[in-house]
Design a protein around this motif. Sequence first.
Motif, PDB file in Angstrom:
ATOM      1  N   ARG A   1       0.830  -1.197   0.000  1.00 53.91           N
ATOM      2  CA  ARG A   1       0.000   0.000   0.000  1.00 53.91           C
ATOM      3  C   ARG A   1       0.867   1.250   0.000  1.00 53.91           C
ATOM      4  N   ASP A   2       0.266   2.338  -0.412  1.00 63.20           N
ATOM      5  CA  ASP A   2       0.917   3.636  -0.354  1.00 63.20           C
ATOM      6  C   ASP A   2       1.142   3.984   1.122  1.00 63.20           C
ATOM      7  N   PRO A   3       2.351   4.335   1.528  1.00 59.30           N
ATOM      8  CA  PRO A   3       2.614   4.597   2.939  1.00 59.30           C
ATOM      9  C   PRO A   3       2.066   5.934   3.446  1.00 59.30           C
ATOM     10  N   ALA A   4       1.503   6.754   2.593  1.00 58.29           N
ATOM     11  CA  ALA A   4       1.001   8.065   3.029  1.00 58.29           C
ATOM     12  C   ALA A   4      -0.074   7.931   4.106  1.00 58.29           C
TER      13      ALA A   4
ATOM     14  N   HIS B   1      11.983   7.109   2.984  1.00 60.25           N
ATOM     15  CA  HIS B   1      12.686   6.064   2.233  1.00 60.25           C
ATOM     16  C   HIS B   1      11.809   4.850   1.924  1.00 60.25           C
ATOM     17  N   ILE B   2      10.634   4.805   2.511  1.00 61.63           N
ATOM     18  CA  ILE B   2       9.738   3.669   2.310  1.00 61.63           C
ATOM     19  C   ILE B   2       8.758   4.019   1.196  1.00 61.63           C
ATOM     20  N   ARG B   3       8.734   3.231   0.156  1.00 64.25           N
ATOM     21  CA  ARG B   3       7.878   3.507  -1.000  1.00 64.25           C
ATOM     22  C   ARG B   3       6.567   2.750  -0.976  1.00 64.25           C
ATOM     23  N   SER B   4       6.484   1.683  -0.169  1.00 69.42           N
ATOM     24  CA  SER B   4       5.241   0.929  -0.064  1.00 69.42           C
ATOM     25  C   SER B   4       5.180   0.273   1.307  1.00 69.42           C
ATOM     26  N   ALA B   5       3.964  -0.047   1.734  1.00 65.80           N
ATOM     27  CA  ALA B   5       3.751  -0.640   3.046  1.00 65.80           C
ATOM     28  C   ALA B   5       2.933  -1.917   2.900  1.00 65.80           C
ATOM     29  N   ASP B   6       3.530  -3.032   3.297  1.00 65.94           N
ATOM     30  CA  ASP B   6       2.797  -4.298   3.281  1.00 65.94           C
ATOM     31  C   ASP B   6       2.274  -4.580   4.698  1.00 65.94           C
ATOM     32  N   ARG B   7       1.724  -5.766   4.908  1.00 70.54           N
ATOM     33  CA  ARG B   7       1.142  -6.096   6.210  1.00 70.54           C
ATOM     34  C   ARG B   7       2.175  -6.109   7.327  1.00 70.54           C
ATOM     35  N   VAL B   8       3.382  -6.494   7.039  1.00 69.00           N
ATOM     36  CA  VAL B   8       4.431  -6.503   8.057  1.00 69.00           C
ATOM     37  C   VAL B   8       4.730  -5.075   8.503  1.00 69.00           C
ATOM     38  N   VAL B   9       4.852  -4.161   7.560  1.00 67.18           N
ATOM     39  CA  VAL B   9       5.095  -2.757   7.890  1.00 67.18           C
ATOM     40  C   VAL B   9       3.928  -2.212   8.708  1.00 67.18           C
ATOM     41  N   LEU B  10       2.710  -2.532   8.315  1.00 69.01           N
ATOM     42  CA  LEU B  10       1.536  -2.060   9.057  1.00 69.01           C
ATOM     43  C   LEU B  10       1.537  -2.601  10.485  1.00 69.01           C
ATOM     44  N   PHE B  11       1.883  -3.873  10.645  1.00 72.12           N
ATOM     45  CA  PHE B  11       1.924  -4.467  11.985  1.00 72.12           C
ATOM     46  C   PHE B  11       3.007  -3.816  12.838  1.00 72.12           C
TER      47      PHE B  11
END
Length: 151
Positions: free
Chosen positions: A18-21, A85-95
């Motif tokens: 996902r978009d990290p915004a 520096h993060i261009r996308s966010a997956d479930r791990v990043v969200l957690f």
Amino acid sequence: MMEPVQEPGGSTPFGVERDPARVVAFSDAVIAIAITLLVLEIRPPNDTRHLLHGLATLWPSYLAYAVTFMLIGQVWANHHIMFDHIRSADRVVLFLNTVLLMDIAFLPFAASVLADSFRDGNGQRTAVVLHGIAFEIRGRSVQRHLAVCLS
């Protein structure tokens, strides 16, 4: 890969990034609330006849507020730098981001315990350890977050 456009009511497939915004915006909101809660823990003195003395005796609350506010502010600044520096966010990043925010939301409580212990003169060592542990957990979750997101 960014989140695909979906029909209303559809769900995002597992593993889609996902978009990290939105993550940054939500994080900013949680951090703003935590910082606001810090000041709400400073209770005005009950005795207004000796107001100056009553305000002076609140120094532990002022100290806990200032230290915790500055530390949360540093977390906020680092969070923004990290997400530059993060261009996308997956479930791990969200957690991992959720774990970080959970810890940040705990900090007003830790600051209140710290201030109360210094004001009362009891349990100071335990309060300092609690406050330190809260920041250590934050530090570890940020490090894990950064390592996962940037790898």
